[in-house]
Motif scaffolding. Structure first.
Motif, PDB file in Angstrom:
ATOM      1  N   SER A 169      -7.092  -7.530   7.007  1.00 29.84           N
ATOM      2  CA  SER A 169      -5.750  -7.889   6.565  1.00 29.84           C
ATOM      3  C   SER A 169      -5.651  -7.820   5.045  1.00 29.84           C
ATOM      4  O   SER A 169      -6.617  -8.136   4.333  1.00 29.84           O
ATOM      5  CB  SER A 169      -5.432  -9.316   7.023  1.00 29.84           C
ATOM      6  N   TYR A 170      -4.480  -7.472   4.557  1.00 31.53           N
ATOM      7  CA  TYR A 170      -4.247  -7.494   3.119  1.00 31.53           C
ATOM      8  C   TYR A 170      -4.410  -8.907   2.565  1.00 31.53           C
ATOM      9  O   TYR A 170      -4.703  -9.108   1.396  1.00 31.53           O
ATOM     10  CB  TYR A 170      -2.868  -6.919   2.773  1.00 31.53           C
ATOM     11  N   LEU A 171      -4.262  -9.924   3.416  1.00 30.41           N
ATOM     12  CA  LEU A 171      -4.410 -11.322   3.005  1.00 30.41           C
ATOM     13  C   LEU A 171      -5.873 -11.698   2.754  1.00 30.41           C
ATOM     14  O   LEU A 171      -6.158 -12.720   2.138  1.00 30.41           O
ATOM     15  CB  LEU A 171      -3.807 -12.251   4.058  1.00 30.41           C
ATOM     16  N   GLU A 172      -6.800 -10.874   3.222  1.00 27.80           N
ATOM     17  CA  GLU A 172      -8.233 -11.100   3.029  1.00 27.80           C
ATOM     18  C   GLU A 172      -8.791 -10.303   1.850  1.00 27.80           C
ATOM     19  O   GLU A 172      -9.978 -10.363   1.579  1.00 27.80           O
ATOM     20  CB  GLU A 172      -9.001 -10.689   4.289  1.00 27.80           C
ATOM     21  N   ASN A 173      -7.954  -9.568   1.195  1.00 29.80           N
ATOM     22  CA  ASN A 173      -8.406  -8.679   0.122  1.00 29.80           C
ATOM     23  C   ASN A 173      -8.280  -9.354  -1.238  1.00 29.80           C
ATOM     24  O   ASN A 173      -7.386 -10.171  -1.450  1.00 29.80           O
ATOM     25  CB  ASN A 173      -7.570  -7.396   0.135  1.00 29.80           C
ATOM     26  N   ASP A 174      -9.151  -9.005  -2.151  1.00 25.30           N
ATOM     27  CA  ASP A 174      -9.071  -9.471  -3.538  1.00 25.30           C
ATOM     28  C   ASP A 174      -8.450  -8.373  -4.384  1.00 25.30           C
ATOM     29  O   ASP A 174      -9.076  -7.341  -4.627  1.00 25.30           O
ATOM     30  CB  ASP A 174     -10.458  -9.822  -4.078  1.00 25.30           C
ATOM     31  N   PHE A 175      -7.215  -8.588  -4.823  1.00 24.29           N
ATOM     32  CA  PHE A 175      -6.506  -7.609  -5.627  1.00 24.29           C
ATOM     33  C   PHE A 175      -6.738  -7.851  -7.109  1.00 24.29           C
ATOM     34  O   PHE A 175      -6.980  -8.984  -7.535  1.00 24.29           O
ATOM     35  CB  PHE A 175      -5.000  -7.665  -5.327  1.00 24.29           C
ATOM     36  N   LYS A 176      -6.665  -6.762  -7.869  1.00 20.03           N
ATOM     37  CA  LYS A 176      -6.805  -6.816  -9.321  1.00 20.03           C
ATOM     38  C   LYS A 176      -5.678  -6.031  -9.974  1.00 20.03           C
ATOM     39  O   LYS A 176      -5.120  -5.108  -9.368  1.00 20.03           O
ATOM     40  CB  LYS A 176      -8.138  -6.200  -9.759  1.00 20.03           C
ATOM     41  N   ASP A 177      -5.392  -6.387 -11.205  1.00 17.07           N
ATOM     42  CA  ASP A 177      -4.401  -5.651 -11.977  1.00 17.07           C
ATOM     43  C   ASP A 177      -4.816  -4.179 -12.036  1.00 17.07           C
ATOM     44  O   ASP A 177      -5.991  -3.874 -12.228  1.00 17.07           O
ATOM     45  CB  ASP A 177      -4.309  -6.238 -13.392  1.00 17.07           C
ATOM     46  N   GLY A 178      -3.869  -3.283 -11.819  1.00 14.67           N
ATOM     47  CA  GLY A 178      -4.155  -1.849 -11.844  1.00 14.67           C
ATOM     48  C   GLY A 178      -4.464  -1.248 -10.493  1.00 14.67           C
ATOM     49  O   GLY A 178      -4.642  -0.030 -10.382  1.00 14.67           O
ATOM     50  N   ASP A 179      -4.540  -2.064  -9.443  1.00 16.49           N
ATOM     51  CA  ASP A 179      -4.841  -1.545  -8.111  1.00 16.49           C
ATOM     52  C   ASP A 179      -3.768  -0.563  -7.647  1.00 16.49           C
ATOM     53  O   ASP A 179      -2.609  -0.614  -8.076  1.00 16.49           O
ATOM     54  CB  ASP A 179      -4.943  -2.685  -7.088  1.00 16.49           C
ATOM     55  N   TRP A 180      -4.172   0.302  -6.729  1.00 12.38           N
ATOM     56  CA  TRP A 180      -3.302   1.307  -6.117  1.00 12.38           C
ATOM     57  C   TRP A 180      -3.047   0.891  -4.671  1.00 12.38           C
ATOM     58  O   TRP A 180      -3.991   0.796  -3.879  1.00 12.38           O
ATOM     59  CB  TRP A 180      -3.969   2.675  -6.152  1.00 12.38           C
ATOM     60  N   LEU A 181      -1.794   0.633  -4.324  1.00 12.76           N
ATOM     61  CA  LEU A 181      -1.402   0.227  -2.981  1.00 12.76           C
ATOM     62  C   LEU A 181      -0.652   1.394  -2.356  1.00 12.76           C
ATOM     63  O   LEU A 181       0.413   1.785  -2.840  1.00 12.76           O
ATOM     64  CB  LEU A 181      -0.534  -1.028  -3.044  1.00 12.76           C
ATOM     65  N   VAL A 182      -1.204   1.952  -1.292  1.00 10.89           N
ATOM     66  CA  VAL A 182      -0.737   3.229  -0.754  1.00 10.89           C
ATOM     67  C   VAL A 182      -0.099   3.046   0.620  1.00 10.89           C
ATOM     68  O   VAL A 182      -0.707   2.452   1.518  1.00 10.89           O
ATOM     69  CB  VAL A 182      -1.909   4.227  -0.664  1.00 10.89           C
ATOM     70  N   PHE A 183       1.095   3.611   0.770  1.00  8.39           N
ATOM     71  CA  PHE A 183       1.869   3.502   2.001  1.00  8.39           C
ATOM     72  C   PHE A 183       2.242   4.905   2.481  1.00  8.39           C
ATOM     73  O   PHE A 183       2.606   5.763   1.684  1.00  8.39           O
ATOM     74  CB  PHE A 183       3.133   2.678   1.754  1.00  8.39           C
ATOM     75  N   GLY A 184       2.198   5.114   3.791  1.00  9.02           N
ATOM     76  CA  GLY A 184       2.502   6.423   4.360  1.00  9.02           C
ATOM     77  C   GLY A 184       3.958   6.590   4.716  1.00  9.02           C
ATOM     78  O   GLY A 184       4.779   5.682   4.543  1.00  9.02           O
ATOM     79  N   LYS A 185       4.257   7.771   5.233  1.00 10.68           N
ATOM     80  CA  LYS A 185       5.640   8.068   5.607  1.00 10.68           C
ATOM     81  C   LYS A 185       6.100   7.179   6.747  1.00 10.68           C
ATOM     82  O   LYS A 185       5.294   6.717   7.559  1.00 10.68           O
ATOM     83  CB  LYS A 185       5.823   9.553   5.924  1.00 10.68           C
ATOM     84  N   GLU A 186       7.390   6.935   6.783  1.00 11.31           N
ATOM     85  CA  GLU A 186       7.958   5.994   7.738  1.00 11.31           C
ATOM     86  C   GLU A 186       7.671   6.343   9.190  1.00 11.31           C
ATOM     87  O   GLU A 186       7.422   5.456  10.003  1.00 11.31           O
ATOM     88  CB  GLU A 186       9.478   5.882   7.531  1.00 11.31           C
ATOM     89  N   SER A 187       7.684   7.611   9.551  1.00 13.28           N
ATOM     90  CA  SER A 187       7.566   8.007  10.956  1.00 13.28           C
ATOM     91  C   SER A 187       6.153   7.927  11.515  1.00 13.28           C
ATOM     92  O   SER A 187       5.971   7.588  12.680  1.00 13.28           O
ATOM     93  CB  SER A 187       8.119   9.421  11.158  1.00 13.28           C
TER      94      SER A 187
END
Length: 151
Positions: free
Chosen positions: A86-104
């Motif tokens: 889960s994204y809730l279990e991840n440790d994020f840092k400034d400068g991270d890249w969050l990648v999302f795919g196409k809607e379909s």
């Protein structure tokens, strides 16, 4: 500053909303072609309102062009409904890249194979996925909370 990446976005309203979210959270938006709309589409501008002129946005002709610009690929996090962590279990840092795919269909197998960090957004079994703009909002909110920046 977070880097929000939309791979082959299809719906202008979603991209406009995400652009507005990026302006409001002081995040950069990265858009990877091909798009399912024209970047000056009226729906894109309507969703982004007059905030689009303040958006820090970069376009790439393909995923390879984008990947070549990433300074630290270990800080790239791909969102997938098939991931186990889960994204809730991840440790994020400034400068991270969050990648999302196409809607379909989400992210392609090829893009998923390029990076090791895959995250999911927990959800009920009654749905396949959340709207992409909502998904981006969830993850940016948690990342910004962890980073300790004011939203």
């Amino acid at each position: 500053m977070l880097n929000i990446v939309l791979v082959e976005p299809e719906i202008p309203n979603n991209t406009g909303n995400i652009g507005r979210l990026c302006v409001g959270t002081e995040s950069r938006l990265h858009l990877i072609h091909p798009f399912g709309f024209v970047i000056n589409d009226k729906n894109l501008k309507r969703s982004g309102l007059d905030y689009w002129i303040h958006l820090d946005v970069t376009e790439y002709q393909n995923a390879e062009e984008w990947i070549a610009k990433i300074p630290d690929q270990s800080r790239v996090f791909l969102m997938s409904s098939h991931a186990e962590k889960s994204y809730l279990e991840n440790d994020f840092k400034d400068g991270d890249w969050l990648v999302f795919g196409k809607e379909s269909v989400g992210l392609s197998v090829e893009v998923l194979a390029r990076f090791k960090n895959h995250l999911t957004i927990p959800m009920s079994n009654l749905i396949r996925s959340f709207n992409i703009a909502n998904s981006v909002a969830f993850v940016i909110g948690e990342a910004k909370r962890q980073i300790g920046l004011k939203v």
